[in-house]
Design an enzyme around this catalytic site. Structure first.
Site, mmCIF file in Angstrom:
data_model
loop_
_atom_site.group_PDB
_atom_site.id
_atom_site.type_symbol
_atom_site.label_atom_id
_atom_site.label_comp_id
_atom_site.label_asym_id
_atom_site.label_seq_id
_atom_site.Cartn_x
_atom_site.Cartn_y
_atom_site.Cartn_z
ATOM 1 C CB SER A 72 2.251 -11.598 -8.607
ATOM 2 O OG SER A 72 2.726 -10.497 -9.334
ATOM 3 C CG ASP A 227 -1.195 -4.784 -6.268
ATOM 4 O OD1 ASP A 227 -0.149 -4.327 -6.773
ATOM 5 O OD2 ASP A 227 -1.443 -5.996 -6.203
ATOM 6 C CG HIS A 254 1.893 -7.042 -5.719
ATOM 7 N ND1 HIS A 254 0.876 -7.365 -6.590
ATOM 8 C CD2 HIS A 254 2.912 -7.900 -5.996
ATOM 9 C CE1 HIS A 254 1.262 -8.366 -7.360
ATOM 10 N NE2 HIS A 254 2.494 -8.707 -7.028
#
Length: 271
Positions: A72, A227, A254
């Site tokens: 991320s 995601d 995610h």
């Protein structure tokens, strides 16, 4: 070297990916995050500072070259570090691509998730008065830093609740509560709001405009097809700009706790 954040720090759970008989791993909490002191501090805390910290850490440990693993926001920092220090990077393993550009930030903070998560989005944006001149991230950050003690806690919690509620397929409210209590959510909220309010302290399209510096670095991308925080097309865009990249698009959202994501990370690291 394993990186995540901004604000989350690393946890014992992050260690599950690695075989410590085979891997030598550096985990570190970024400035203001988790065990880092002062906790939640945004002073002298920019992407440039974080890149400098990585260089100081590598020099201190006398490590000339590393494999970098980030998820991320950690993909943003990993890519910026590699662009600016390509000679120090053996490879990149990136999970859940976040490019730190306006498109990525707008998706997360300006309604990109509304169609899939209308209830969660309305709860998140509903905490900002309609007559406020501040953006959502700016308003939340102001309350986190300058509000009453009650407001600081409330806005930190609501920021993280929003993120956790959309980062995994089929997550329940009980799971969300459990996850939030497992880590210092205040630093995650403050740092995310701070970095996203400042365009992650990088020039617009900085990563995509500088992928040529990564031509000699093997890059593995792992990304969930569903995601909601980081849309899959951003991973595909990055993959298409790189010369030595492999991309795995998984049936997942995610979170790195989703079975398909977790399995793929472990599989790649075994190689």
């Amino acid at each position: 070297m394993c990186s995540c954040g901004p604000g989350a720090g690393f946890s014992e759970q992050d260690k599950r990916f690695f075989d410590f008989k085979k891997h030598k791993v550096i985990f570190f909490d970024q400035r203001g995050s988790s065990k880092s002191k002062p906790f939640g501090c945004i002073k002298e805390n920019t992407t440039r500072d974080l890149v400098d910290d990585i260089n100081v850490l590598l020099k201190h440990l006398n490590i000339p070259k590393v494999n970098v693993f980030g998820g991320s926001w950690g993909t943003t920092l990993s890519l910026v570090f590699a662009i600016q220090n390509s000679e120090k990077v053996k490879s990149l393993l990136l999970r859940g691509i976040f490019l730190g550009d306006k498109k990525s930030i707008d998706h997360y903070l300006n309604g990109g998730v509304e169609n899939d998560f209308p209830k969660e989005w309305n709860r998140f944006k509903g905490n900002v008065p309609k007559d406020s001149d501040l953006s959502i991230s700016e308003y939340y950050l102001d309350q986190m830093l300058n509000g009453t003690a009650e407001n600081r806690t409330f806005y930190c919690y609501e920021w993280v609740f929003y993120e956790i509620s959309i980062f995994k397929k089929g997550i329940t409210e009980m799971e969300i509560e459990t996850i939030i209590q497992e880590f210092p959510f205040e630093s995650l909220a403050i740092m995310e709001a701070y970095y996203l309010s400042n365009n992650c302290f990088i020039e617009e399209n900085y990563i995509l405009n500088n992928t040529n510096t990564l031509d000699d670095i093997p890059v593995t991308i792992i990304h969930g097809k569903q995601d909601s925080i980081c849309p899959v097309e951003h991973a595909e865009t990055l993959h298409n700009k790189l010369k030595r990249s492999i991309v795995y698009l998984e049936d997942a959202g995610h979170s790195d706790t989703e079975p398909a994501i977790e399995k793929r990370i472990i599989e790649v690291l075994k190689k």
